[in-house]
Scaffold this motif. Structure first.
Motif, PDB file in Angstrom:
ATOM      1  N   UNK A 126       0.837  -1.226   0.231  1.00 23.62           N
ATOM      2  CA  UNK A 126      -0.078  -0.100  -0.006  1.00 23.62           C
ATOM      3  C   UNK A 126       0.912   1.268   0.000  1.00 23.62           C
ATOM      4  N   UNK A 127       1.912   1.199   0.829  1.00 24.57           N
ATOM      5  CA  UNK A 127       2.669   2.380   1.041  1.00 24.57           C
ATOM      6  C   UNK A 127       3.673   2.731  -0.287  1.00 24.57           C
ATOM      7  N   UNK A 128       4.199   1.771  -1.213  1.00 21.93           N
ATOM      8  CA  UNK A 128       4.826   1.775  -2.088  1.00 21.93           C
ATOM      9  C   UNK A 128       3.858   2.489  -3.420  1.00 21.93           C
ATOM     10  N   UNK A 129       2.538   1.732  -3.534  1.00 21.32           N
ATOM     11  CA  UNK A 129       1.482   2.132  -4.325  1.00 21.32           C
ATOM     12  C   UNK A 129       1.321   3.683  -4.108  1.00 21.32           C
ATOM     13  N   UNK A 130       0.836   3.959  -3.099  1.00 20.98           N
ATOM     14  CA  UNK A 130       0.264   5.290  -2.483  1.00 20.98           C
ATOM     15  C   UNK A 130       1.180   6.282  -2.867  1.00 20.98           C
ATOM     16  N   UNK A 131       2.608   5.819  -2.355  1.00 21.75           N
ATOM     17  CA  UNK A 131       3.659   7.047  -2.619  1.00 21.75           C
ATOM     18  C   UNK A 131       3.755   7.312  -4.154  1.00 21.75           C
ATOM     19  N   UNK A 132       3.538   6.259  -4.859  1.00 23.64           N
ATOM     20  CA  UNK A 132       3.849   6.285  -6.197  1.00 23.64           C
ATOM     21  C   UNK A 132       2.643   7.181  -6.965  1.00 23.64           C
ATOM     22  N   UNK A 133       1.423   6.938  -6.452  1.00 20.84           N
ATOM     23  CA  UNK A 133       0.335   7.821  -7.051  1.00 20.84           C
ATOM     24  C   UNK A 133       0.514   9.217  -6.557  1.00 20.84           C
ATOM     25  N   UNK A 134       0.868   9.486  -5.383  1.00 21.66           N
ATOM     26  CA  UNK A 134       1.290  10.673  -4.966  1.00 21.66           C
ATOM     27  C   UNK A 134       2.163  11.282  -5.802  1.00 21.66           C
ATOM     28  N   UNK A 135       3.355  10.896  -6.088  1.00 19.53           N
ATOM     29  CA  UNK A 135       4.430  11.318  -6.947  1.00 19.53           C
ATOM     30  C   UNK A 135       3.939  11.871  -8.395  1.00 19.53           C
ATOM     31  N   UNK A 136       2.901  10.868  -8.855  1.00 13.76           N
ATOM     32  CA  UNK A 136       2.398  11.050 -10.063  1.00 13.76           C
ATOM     33  C   UNK A 136       1.484  12.266 -10.161  1.00 13.76           C
TER      34      UNK A 136
END
Length: 142
Positions: A126-136
Motif C-alpha cells: 500500500x505504501x509503495x503504491x500510494x507514494x507512487x500515485x502521490x508522486x504522479x
C-alpha cells in the motif's frame, strides 16, 4: 507475476532495538515479490547519512529513537529522497502516534504489537503504491 524475477527493494530500517530490527527483517524476507535489500540505522543522524549516500525505495521508521522522533525524519527523508515511501512503526499504544507519522508525511503506520507478516506485506505494498500515485499527481500538469 507468477515466475517473474523479484523486484529489488532497497529498504532503510530506522530502528534502535536489535530485537525489533530482527523481527522486521524476518518479515521482509517473506516478501516473495521483492528481493529486499535492507540497511539499518539506529539513530536519525545515521539515517540521514545513509539517505545522503544511498537510494531507498522504502523506509520503515520507528517512532521513538535515541536522538528524536521518527515522524520528524520523514520530512527530511522526502526532501532528500522524494521517491522513497515511508511507513511509521511504533510500539507506543497511543493511537495519535500513528497520526503523527501520517501527518509528517508517512504513507502508512503500523503498531508493532498489532503487526504480523501479512499486515506488514499489505502495508508495504500500500505504501509503495500510494507514494507512487502521490508522486504522479504532484508531477501532473495543472
Amino acid at each position: 507475476r507468477a515466475n517473474a524475477e523479484p523486484w529489488n527493494l532497497r529498504v532503510l530500517v530506522l530502528e534502535d532495538s536489535g530485537s525489533d530490527y530482527y523481527w522486521i527483517s524476518s518479515m521482509l524476507t517473506r516478501l516473495d515479490e521483492y528481493d529486499v535489500r535492507p540497511a539499518r540505522a539506529i539513530t536519525i543522524a545515521e539515517a540521514a547519512e545513509l539517505t545522503a549516500t544511498q537510494v531507498f525505495d522504502l523506509a520503515l521508521i520507528d517512532y521513538r529513537l535515541p536522538d528524536g522522533f521518527g515522524d520528524a525524519f520523514v520530512a527530511t527523508l522526502h526532501t532528500h529522497q522524494p521517491n522513497c515511501a515511508a511507513v511509521m512503526l511504533s510500539g507506543d499504544k497511543m493511537p495519535e502516534v500513528s497520526l503523527f507519522g501520517l501527518n509528517g508525511g508517512a504513507e502508512a503506520a503500523i503498531a508493532k504489537d498489532d503487526c504480523n507478516p501479512t499486515l506488514m506485506e499489505t502495508t508495504i505494498r500500500f505504501a509503495l503504491r500510494n507514494h507512487a500515485n502521490q508522486e504522479r499527481l504532484r508531477q501532473a500538469p495543472n
